[in-house]
Motif scaffolding. Structure first.
Motif, PDB file in Angstrom:
ATOM      1  N   GLY A 144     -31.860  51.813  85.159  1.00  0.00           N
ATOM      2  CA  GLY A 144     -30.624  52.127  84.471  1.00  0.00           C
ATOM      3  C   GLY A 144     -29.947  53.410  84.923  1.00  0.00           C
ATOM      4  N   VAL A 145     -30.528  54.101  85.909  1.00  0.00           N
ATOM      5  CA  VAL A 145     -29.951  55.366  86.391  1.00  0.00           C
ATOM      6  C   VAL A 145     -29.616  55.222  87.874  1.00  0.00           C
ATOM      7  N   ASP A 167     -36.208  61.807  79.966  1.00  0.00           N
ATOM      8  CA  ASP A 167     -35.225  62.251  78.980  1.00  0.00           C
ATOM      9  C   ASP A 167     -35.462  63.696  78.549  1.00  0.00           C
ATOM     10  N   ALA A 172     -31.527  66.188  80.993  1.00  0.00           N
ATOM     11  CA  ALA A 172     -30.365  65.704  80.233  1.00  0.00           C
ATOM     12  C   ALA A 172     -29.193  66.680  80.322  1.00  0.00           C
ATOM     13  N   ASN A 175     -27.274  66.092  83.388  1.00  0.00           N
ATOM     14  CA  ASN A 175     -26.740  64.737  83.531  1.00  0.00           C
ATOM     15  C   ASN A 175     -26.171  64.251  82.199  1.00  0.00           C
ATOM     16  N   ASP A 177     -23.659  62.561  81.300  1.00  0.00           N
ATOM     17  CA  ASP A 177     -23.072  61.225  81.229  1.00  0.00           C
ATOM     18  C   ASP A 177     -24.079  60.113  81.488  1.00  0.00           C
ATOM     19  N   ALA A 178     -25.317  60.477  81.763  1.00  0.00           N
ATOM     20  CA  ALA A 178     -26.336  59.473  82.074  1.00  0.00           C
ATOM     21  C   ALA A 178     -27.108  59.072  80.823  1.00  0.00           C
ATOM     22  N   THR A 179     -27.565  57.827  80.797  1.00  0.00           N
ATOM     23  CA  THR A 179     -28.466  57.359  79.757  1.00  0.00           C
ATOM     24  C   THR A 179     -29.875  57.402  80.326  1.00  0.00           C
ATOM     25  N   LEU A 180     -30.582  58.456  79.984  1.00  0.00           N
ATOM     26  CA  LEU A 180     -31.895  58.683  80.568  1.00  0.00           C
ATOM     27  C   LEU A 180     -32.977  58.047  79.700  1.00  0.00           C
ATOM     28  N   PRO A 181     -33.862  57.264  80.291  1.00  0.00           N
ATOM     29  CA  PRO A 181     -34.918  56.628  79.498  1.00  0.00           C
ATOM     30  C   PRO A 181     -36.044  57.611  79.174  1.00  0.00           C
ATOM     31  N   SER A 182     -36.878  57.242  78.236  1.00  0.00           N
ATOM     32  CA  SER A 182     -38.030  58.078  77.880  1.00  0.00           C
ATOM     33  C   SER A 182     -39.223  57.803  78.799  1.00  0.00           C
TER      34      SER A 182
END
Length: 371
Positions: A144-145, A167, A172, A175, A177-182
């Motif tokens: 997703g990144v 995350d 974070a 970044n 604007d990014a959706t960072l996963p755990s």
């Protein structure tokens, strides 16, 4: 067997030779059209014979394949073997005499220069010749990144094991604007002694010394993360893992995500031009013999047109060979790879940055003194 363990030995038959000559001609034409200068005929004019063995940096692997093809096409009585085992193995093999030249992403140390070299004439020394300039890419595989910004402190804390999740607030913040996963971070490093590791560590130690805290060396200094053999091993581990990050010669990044690093106030992606700019602006290491050309890279530049996470890979050769025939062949081959033609071939095949006119002149003059 990985690419990093593969012996690169290219012998061309008549049909293959014709094809290779055509390919090299097209490469030279394309390079000339881009305004990078005129090619030389160094490969076709040497009349070289014999067999030459080189061992060393896997970063040079793709370039060496192309250099060998071009040189052997023009010199069918010469055979060049290059085994990309890694920089440390290359220097060790050259010191012992198992290789006539080494490829290394770091120059010989003062301690190494103070010793003896198996292929060199008694009471003579070795010289470092920069022949390959390339960015080091920070490669990643995070679901997703697609884009990732990292400053040197955060990058150091990822590889020293202080930051363990994608995350993390430090990542974070860089970044937003990014959706960072755990997802947990798997930081992949070279398990073998590697000049790429030394250059990566030198960048982090120069720009984030409190976070890195270790002197640069060919050996990765921390016990965590995942080790992998050679450039190809790191690329494979990042590609096949989850939440992975690693460092590798940019020519091998392929389709993996590549992080931008912070230079001054901007996040910068690698280019060959930006890597070349750093080298051009860096001084030579002081106290070396006249023909020993080691570069002290300016890692702390704040110029966003520069990419300071760069490696300069050297061909390490004897100033004078114990076997005069080996000296003549080494001089011819190294002269080809440092020539305008050889540098264009490397840029085309491996995405490297050609030597600047000034640096090329220094290297070619040094090669001319090899005997």
């Amino acid at each position: 067997m990985t690419n990093g363990q593969k012996l690169t030995t290219i012998k061309l038959g008549r049909a293959a030779a014709v094809a290779a000559i055509a390919a090299l001609a097209l490469t030279s034409c394309a390079a000339n059209e881009s305004g990078s200068g005129t090619s030389t005929d160094s490969a076709s004019s040497s009349g070289a014979t014999g067999t030459l063995v080189g061992i060393g940096a896997s970063s040079q692997g793709s370039a060496q394949e192309s250099w060998i093809a071009g040189f052997q096409t023009a010199n069918p009585d010469a055979t060049i073997n290059y085994d990309p085992q890694g920089s440390g193995a290359g220097r060790e093999s050259f010191i012992s005499g198992a290789a006539a030249f080494a490829g290394s992403d770091s120059a010989l140390s003062d301690d190494e220069l103070a010793g003896t070299f198996g292929s060199c004439a008694p009471d003579t020394t070795a010289i470092d010749l920069p022949v390959y300039i390339s960015p080091i890419a920070v490669i990643f595989n995070i679901e997703g990144v697609d884009e990732l910004n990292l400053d040197s402190e955060t990058l150091a804390n990822i590889f020293n094991g202080s930051i363990t999740s994608w995350d993390d607030e430090a990542i974070a913040a860089l970044n937003p604007d990014a959706t960072l996963p755990s997802t947990s971070i798997t930081a992949v490093h070279r398990s073998d002694d590697s000049g790429t590791t030394k250059n990566f560590a030198d960048y982090l130690n120069s720009t984030a010394p409190d976070a890195w805290g270790e002197e640069p060396s060919d050996t990765f200094p921390f016990s965590g993360g995942e080790g992998a053999q050679g450039t190809s091993g790191v690329v494979d581990a990042v590609t096949n893992g989850t939440g992975t990050i690693g460092y590798a010669d940019a020519s091998r990044a392929g389709d993996l995500g590549v992080a931008k690093i912070k230079v001054g106030d901007e996040f910068v992606g690698y280019t060959a031009e930006a890597a070349a700019a750093v080298v051009e602006g860096s001084p030579l290491v002081e106290g070396r013999e006249d023909n020993d050309i080691a570069i002290k890279l300016d890692r702390q530049t704040t110029d966003p047109s520069h990419y300071p996470l760069v490696l300069v890979s050297y061909a390490i050769a004897c100033q004078e060979y114990a076997d005069a025939d080996q000296g003549a062949l080494a001089k011819a081959y190294l002269g080809y790879i440092a020539s305008d033609e050889g540098q264009k071939v490397s840029a085309e095949s491996a995405g490297s940055a050609p030597l600047s006119a000034d640096l090329s002149a220094k290297v070619l003059a040094a090669i001319e003194t090899i005997s």
